[in-house]
Write a protein that holds these residues in place. Sequence first.
Motif, PDB file in Angstrom:
ATOM      1  N   SER A 169       0.815  -1.219   0.000  1.00  0.00           N
ATOM      2  CA  SER A 169       0.000   0.000   0.000  1.00  0.00           C
ATOM      3  C   SER A 169       0.846   1.265   0.000  1.00  0.00           C
ATOM      4  N   LEU A 170       2.140   1.115  -0.179  1.00  0.00           N
ATOM      5  CA  LEU A 170       3.058   2.248  -0.091  1.00  0.00           C
ATOM      6  C   LEU A 170       2.827   3.222  -1.244  1.00  0.00           C
ATOM      7  N   SER A 171       2.653   4.498  -0.911  1.00  0.00           N
ATOM      8  CA  SER A 171       2.495   5.532  -1.932  1.00  0.00           C
ATOM      9  C   SER A 171       3.571   6.611  -1.833  1.00  0.00           C
ATOM     10  N   SER A 172       4.217   6.720  -0.659  1.00  0.00           N
ATOM     11  CA  SER A 172       5.240   7.741  -0.453  1.00  0.00           C
ATOM     12  C   SER A 172       6.485   7.109   0.151  1.00  0.00           C
ATOM     13  N   LEU A 173       7.634   7.356  -0.479  1.00  0.00           N
ATOM     14  CA  LEU A 173       8.898   6.779  -0.007  1.00  0.00           C
ATOM     15  C   LEU A 173       9.984   7.843  -0.009  1.00  0.00           C
ATOM     16  N   SER A 174      10.718   7.929   1.117  1.00  0.00           N
ATOM     17  CA  SER A 174      11.845   8.842   1.240  1.00  0.00           C
ATOM     18  C   SER A 174      13.085   8.032   1.592  1.00  0.00           C
ATOM     19  N   VAL A 175      14.154   8.216   0.824  1.00  0.00           N
ATOM     20  CA  VAL A 175      15.405   7.500   1.056  1.00  0.00           C
ATOM     21  C   VAL A 175      16.510   8.517   1.298  1.00  0.00           C
ATOM     22  N   SER A 176      17.121   8.456   2.472  1.00  0.00           N
ATOM     23  CA  SER A 176      18.206   9.371   2.809  1.00  0.00           C
ATOM     24  C   SER A 176      19.410   8.576   3.292  1.00  0.00           C
ATOM     25  N   SER A 177      20.480   9.279   3.639  1.00  0.00           N
ATOM     26  CA  SER A 177      21.715   8.619   4.052  1.00  0.00           C
ATOM     27  C   SER A 177      21.843   8.596   5.559  1.00  0.00           C
ATOM     28  N   SER A 178      22.361   7.497   6.090  1.00  0.00           N
ATOM     29  CA  SER A 178      22.608   7.384   7.521  1.00  0.00           C
ATOM     30  C   SER A 178      23.999   7.864   7.886  1.00  0.00           C
ATOM     31  N   SER A 179      24.772   8.260   6.862  1.00  0.00           N
ATOM     32  CA  SER A 179      26.139   8.700   7.095  1.00  0.00           C
ATOM     33  C   SER A 179      26.183  10.192   7.386  1.00  0.00           C
ATOM     34  N   SER A 180      27.043  10.585   8.307  1.00  0.00           N
ATOM     35  CA  SER A 180      27.236  11.995   8.633  1.00  0.00           C
ATOM     36  C   SER A 180      28.364  12.602   7.820  1.00  0.00           C
ATOM     37  N   ALA A 181      29.002  11.829   6.974  1.00  0.00           N
ATOM     38  CA  ALA A 181      30.114  12.325   6.156  1.00  0.00           C
ATOM     39  C   ALA A 181      29.595  13.242   5.063  1.00  0.00           C
ATOM     40  N   GLY A 182      30.479  14.038   4.508  1.00  0.00           N
ATOM     41  CA  GLY A 182      30.063  15.009   3.503  1.00  0.00           C
ATOM     42  C   GLY A 182      29.764  14.396   2.154  1.00  0.00           C
ATOM     43  N   THR A 183      30.322  13.215   1.863  1.00  0.00           N
ATOM     44  CA  THR A 183      30.115  12.588   0.565  1.00  0.00           C
ATOM     45  C   THR A 183      29.125  11.439   0.703  1.00  0.00           C
ATOM     46  N   THR A 184      28.036  11.518  -0.002  1.00  0.00           N
ATOM     47  CA  THR A 184      27.001  10.490   0.039  1.00  0.00           C
ATOM     48  C   THR A 184      26.699  10.041  -1.376  1.00  0.00           C
ATOM     49  N   VAL A 185      26.916   8.784  -1.671  1.00  0.00           N
ATOM     50  CA  VAL A 185      26.762   8.301  -3.035  1.00  0.00           C
ATOM     51  C   VAL A 185      25.837   7.088  -3.070  1.00  0.00           C
ATOM     52  N   PHE A 186      24.733   7.209  -3.768  1.00  0.00           N
ATOM     53  CA  PHE A 186      23.854   6.086  -4.048  1.00  0.00           C
ATOM     54  C   PHE A 186      23.841   5.883  -5.556  1.00  0.00           C
ATOM     55  N   SER A 187      24.062   4.683  -5.995  1.00  0.00           N
ATOM     56  CA  SER A 187      24.105   4.418  -7.429  1.00  0.00           C
ATOM     57  C   SER A 187      22.703   4.354  -8.015  1.00  0.00           C
ATOM     58  N   GLY A 188      22.636   4.366  -9.355  1.00  0.00           N
ATOM     59  CA  GLY A 188      21.360   4.259 -10.037  1.00  0.00           C
ATOM     60  C   GLY A 188      20.669   2.936  -9.795  1.00  0.00           C
ATOM     61  N   ASP A 189      21.434   1.925  -9.333  1.00  0.00           N
ATOM     62  CA  ASP A 189      20.817   0.627  -9.035  1.00  0.00           C
ATOM     63  C   ASP A 189      19.795   0.735  -7.920  1.00  0.00           C
ATOM     64  N   LEU A 190      19.975   1.724  -7.037  1.00  0.00           N
ATOM     65  CA  LEU A 190      19.011   1.918  -5.960  1.00  0.00           C
ATOM     66  C   LEU A 190      17.649   2.285  -6.534  1.00  0.00           C
ATOM     67  N   LEU A 191      17.628   3.186  -7.492  1.00  0.00           N
ATOM     68  CA  LEU A 191      16.375   3.579  -8.133  1.00  0.00           C
ATOM     69  C   LEU A 191      15.766   2.404  -8.883  1.00  0.00           C
ATOM     70  N   ARG A 192      16.602   1.586  -9.472  1.00  0.00           N
ATOM     71  CA  ARG A 192      16.117   0.415 -10.202  1.00  0.00           C
ATOM     72  C   ARG A 192      15.430  -0.570  -9.258  1.00  0.00           C
ATOM     73  N   SER A 193      16.000  -0.775  -8.081  1.00  0.00           N
ATOM     74  CA  SER A 193      15.406  -1.686  -7.100  1.00  0.00           C
ATOM     75  C   SER A 193      14.071  -1.158  -6.596  1.00  0.00           C
TER      76      SER A 193
END
Length: 291
Positions: free
Chosen positions: A66-90
């Motif tokens: 029933s999910l209609s709203s999803l927010s994905v953020s980083s748990s890291s406090s470092a300045g560089t945060t990288v999520f690949s396009g595979d995340l969007l694919r999943s």
Amino acid sequence: MDTILCDELLQEIFHHLPPPSSSSVSLVSKRWRHLLRSSLSSLSLRLSPNHPSLPSLSSFLSHHTSLSSLSVSSSSSAGTTVFSGDLLRSISAACPQLSSLSIILSRPLLSLQLLTSFTNLNTLTLTLAGNASPDSVSDQFTVSSSLRLQSLRLSGICAGDYSLNWLWKNCDCKTLTKLVLENCEGVGDNSSFACFVKGLENVREVELRTCRSIVSLILLNLGENCKSLLVYDGGNKESLLRFVRETTSDLRRLDLRLPLDLDDTHLFEIGVKFSRLRVLRLQSCSLVTGN
């Protein structure tokens, strides 16, 4: 208790529980965990930037029917945060029914075309991260289907992010009513600017936060349908004055904070031009006098 209550009644109870209770509910039994996941309409995840286990994530999301709203953020406090396009694919494979999506993606943006997998998507928040070196994939993807977004928020655009051309060419300008740009230095290359400007025609609400290099250009291309404008930390004296005098927008709300060189002249022009203005908010405007 677990056997007395039917599934529908349990899910109704879950809807009225405060968010912190969700973790406790999921520990009661496998049945309760399944019912809780299938009843949730909104979910916020904090993932490790070091590439989370995508098959596990996809499997986890697939239980949230029933999910209609999803927010994905980083748990890291470092300045560089990288999520690949595979995340969007999943995510697109597990939750194609989403209407609202907030996500961080790394450059280059080679997976933007996957947004068309979300057939109900109307609210998109996209934050760009990673190497800011210019890319050259502006025409790699052909127009496949239109994104009928109503609200679009983009953060961290660099001058060389030409992959965004695909977004402007595929976004239905007739449906977009809210645009927010934050910490942006550009909107793509010159070939896509016409598509971007066309997307401004029906926008009713615009927010420009720390977009000094592009704020003047956007202001001069706002359509007549714009009713609410927020400018934080941007806009020089000449461009702001030209916007007020030449715009066809019938503003009802104007919010300015730290606009460069804003003075009494601008306020006089605003009062003359926007006769239907209902809200005027000024913050840190040091050149505006009491007069």
